[in-house]
Enzyme design. Structure first.
Site, PDB file in Angstrom:
ATOM      1  N   HIS A   1      39.779  34.133   5.358  1.00  0.00           N
ATOM      2  CA  HIS A   1      40.625  33.383   6.006  1.00  0.00           C
ATOM      3  C   HIS A   1      40.812  33.148   7.591  1.00  0.00           C
ATOM      4  CE1 HIS A   1      43.260  36.549   7.342  1.00  0.00           C
ATOM      5  NE2 HIS A   1      43.083  37.170   6.224  1.00  0.00           N
TER       6      HIS A   1
ATOM      7  N   SER B   1      40.202  39.931   4.241  1.00  0.00           N
ATOM      8  CA  SER B   1      40.185  39.514   5.676  1.00  0.00           C
ATOM      9  C   SER B   1      39.166  40.229   6.408  1.00  0.00           C
ATOM     10  CB  SER B   1      41.615  40.070   6.237  1.00  0.00           C
ATOM     11  OG  SER B   1      41.863  39.721   7.472  1.00  0.00           O
TER      12      SER B   1
END
Length: 234
Positions: free
Chosen positions: A143, A120
């Site tokens: 993501h 992330s």
């Protein structure tokens, strides 16, 4: 009764002499002082904490603790370079980007090493260094931006999400060799993660996607940092 003028050797001096011999068994060999390292190591672990304090059982990285450390290392003439070691699940977007900007703007050589994972918002931190490594078994999860709590279902919310996401995309593209379009494609991929969007890159895959510079471990990362320090000082 008078004592004999020819007294024997004072035995009370022997223990002191023995202590000296024990402390320095080779009196002709002087011990060299330990060499002080010119490299400082900073770890980015657990969850990157933002403006909300995480529960005490969570392992976290607090950006407010790192800011004065970076300043101190920058001002310290004995510190010639930084090694950033990452094993983080990600966390707060703004806090993560703040740490990434600290790394990118640090005026001395910086090398990053991904151990375990840099997921992330850990991705921008990993690529913010002058040179980056990832171990063969480490992973990186890319993501879209997510948000916890109440979310208003209006157009402005989507625009805010998209703006925040573009900050990440452009930062990664500016500090690595991956293009913004390719990184965005990896973030929005629907065929890699079950019931979710994104891509999981393992070791060499992160290098093949031009996000990380090289596959390697601690030895390679330290050797590269020392070479960058030597180039800077030459």
């Amino acid at each position: 009764m008078l004592m004999d003028e020819k007294q024997p050797f004072n035995s009370t001096q022997e223990p002191n002499q023995q202590q000296k011999n024990q402390s320095n068994p080779h009196p002709n060999q002087q011990g060299a002082a330990p060499q002080k390292s010119q490299i400082q190591c900073i770890t980015i672990i657990g969850q990157i904490e933002g403006h909300q304090t995480m529960p005490p059982q969570n392992k976290t990285t607090k950006y407010e603790h790192l800011i004065p450390q970076f300043f101190g290392f920058l001002e310290n003439p004995d510190v010639k370079g930084l090694l950033i070691v990452l094993n983080t699940v990600g966390g707060d977007v703004e806090a993560g980007l703040a740490i990434a900007e600290l790394v990118a703007s640090f005026g001395k050589p910086v090398v990053s090493l991904v151990l375990g994972g840099a997921h992330s918002i850990g991705v921008p931190i990993a690529v913010a260094s002058n040179y980056s490594f990832i171990t063969p078994s480490a992973t990186m999860t890319l993501h879209p931006v997510r948000m916890n709590g109440t979310v208003l279902g209006v157009v402005q919310t989507y625009e805010y999400f998209d703006q925040m996401q573009e900050r990440i995309v452009e930062f990664v593209a500016a500090n690595s060799e991956v293009t913004s379009n390719r990184f965005r494609q990896l973030m929005l991929d629907v065929g890699k993660v079950a019931k979710d969007m994104g891509t999981i890159l393992v070791g060499r895959e992160a290098v093949d996607e031009k996000i990380i510079n090289e596959v390697g471990g601690l030895t390679e990362a330290v050797a590269k940092l020392k070479s960058l320090i030597a180039e800077t000082n030459s």
